[in-house]
Design a protein around this motif. Structure first.
Motif, PDB file in Angstrom:
ATOM      1  N   ALA A   1      23.715  35.525 -32.438  1.00 41.33           N
ATOM      2  CA  ALA A   1      24.397  35.056 -32.043  1.00 41.33           C
ATOM      3  C   ALA A   1      24.686  34.129 -31.579  1.00 41.33           C
ATOM      4  CB  ALA A   1      25.600  36.007 -33.869  1.00 41.33           C
TER       5      ALA A   1
ATOM      6  N   VAL B   1      24.174  30.332 -30.395  1.00 42.35           N
ATOM      7  CA  VAL B   1      26.483  29.597 -30.099  1.00 42.35           C
ATOM      8  C   VAL B   1      26.110  29.631 -28.661  1.00 42.35           C
ATOM      9  CG1 VAL B   1      28.611  29.800 -29.469  1.00 42.35           C
ATOM     10  CG2 VAL B   1      27.458  31.229 -31.798  1.00 42.35           C
ATOM     11  N   THR B   2      25.550  29.902 -27.825  1.00 39.90           N
ATOM     12  CA  THR B   2      25.272  29.862 -26.521  1.00 39.90           C
ATOM     13  C   THR B   2      24.160  27.838 -26.239  1.00 39.90           C
ATOM     14  OG1 THR B   2      25.308  31.786 -25.081  1.00 39.90           O
ATOM     15  CG2 THR B   2      24.403  30.841 -23.980  1.00 39.90           C
TER      16      THR B   2
END
Lengths: 87, 199
Positions: A51, A55-56
């Motif tokens: 995750a 997200v990064t």
């Protein structure tokens, strides 16, 4: 003392010492709970890591797109060339 | 009671590293996070039934003292984690023995570091109980065995208590056959010398 006698005494002693050890009757339940808990923790950590990476990557992409001016090409450099049979 | 009988739902037991209690695990399963891999669980349960007692005794004989249960629990948890990477499931028992030997050796190293510091190490109650059931001559052998270096003690216990062959001892200890011969003969010689001196 010869080797056979030493060996005999060693075997006897190890036998008596081993017989004096009484394993915990509830050991399986405790060990099984521990290995399941560790498996859950390992999977949750892997999920969290995935995750964080996603997200990064998304945030980085959005930030880059946001930095580029509206009339500047984002992916390819140079003027856009239309392709097709009508040219 | 065997592990197979215990294989039901977990209830109210925290793991050794502060794992969840039975209720937490049940609620996780209800939410669809069932972690059981039936094949792996079944194999581990079978191995536990077959080898747990012997491994706890092995750990105690190698000098794990009161940590024998924890050492064996750690070995099973480690095997569970690496199960899919195990090349030959038939060697699982050998893997467990090797894991127990390594962990007892690591524990001794840790205790050696602790002893360099002024904090006192508590005497082991379980080994005191064991001492009580030994005859005088057996007590001498047990004391001499504890004075041996780790590798020599491991070789002697695996060879003369578990009755493993030289090749199996070498596999368990992760050393060559020649090194096993050397550790065994040196261990026996040191043991005989030590017993002679006490006469």
């Amino acid at each position: 003392m010869n080797e056979a006698e030493t060996e005999q005494r060693l075997r006897e002693t190890l036998g008596v010492l081993a017989a004096g050890v009484t394993p915990d009757r509830d050991a399986y339940r405790k060990v099984a709970a521990t290995w399941r808990w560790r498996e859950l923790r390992r999977r949750l950590l892997a999920l969290l890591l995935a995750a964080v990476i996603i997200v990064t990557a998304v945030v980085l992409g959005l930030w880059l797109l946001n930095r580029v001016a509206a009339d500047e090409p984002v992916v390819f450099q140079g003027p856009a060339v239309a392709a097709g049979p009508w040219q | 009671m065997t592990a197979t009988e215990n294989a039901g739902p977990i209830a109210g037991t925290a793991g050794a590293d502060g794992g969840p209690k039975g209720g937490d695990m049940r609620s996780l399963r209800n939410r669809g996070l069932d972690l059981r891999d039936p094949e792996r669980e079944a194999e581990l349960t079978r191995l536990f039934d077959a080898h747990h007692h012997q491994l706890v005794r092995l750990a105690a004989l190698l000098g794990a003292g009161g940590d024998a249960e924890d050492v064996v629990a750690e070995a099973f948890c480690d095997l569970y984690r690496r199960w899919n990477r195990l090349r030959d499931p038939a060697k699982a028992a050998s893997y467990l023995r090797a894991s127990v030997c390594n962990q007892v050796r690591m524990r001794h190293r840790h205790l050696a570091v602790v002893r360099r510091h002024p904090e006192p190490v508590r005497p082991d109650a379980s080994s005191a109980e064991q001492e009580a059931v030994l005859r005088e001559d057996q007590r001498e052998v047990a004391a001499a065995l504890l004075r041996l270096p780790d590798r020599q003690r491991q070789a002697l216990v695996l060879r003369y208590w578990l009755d493993l062959g030289e090749r199996e001892v070498a596999e368990t200890m992760g050393i060559s056959n020649g090194a096993v011969k050397s550790h065994t003969s040196r261990g026996m010689a040191a043991l005989a010398r030590s017993l002679e001196q006490r006469r």
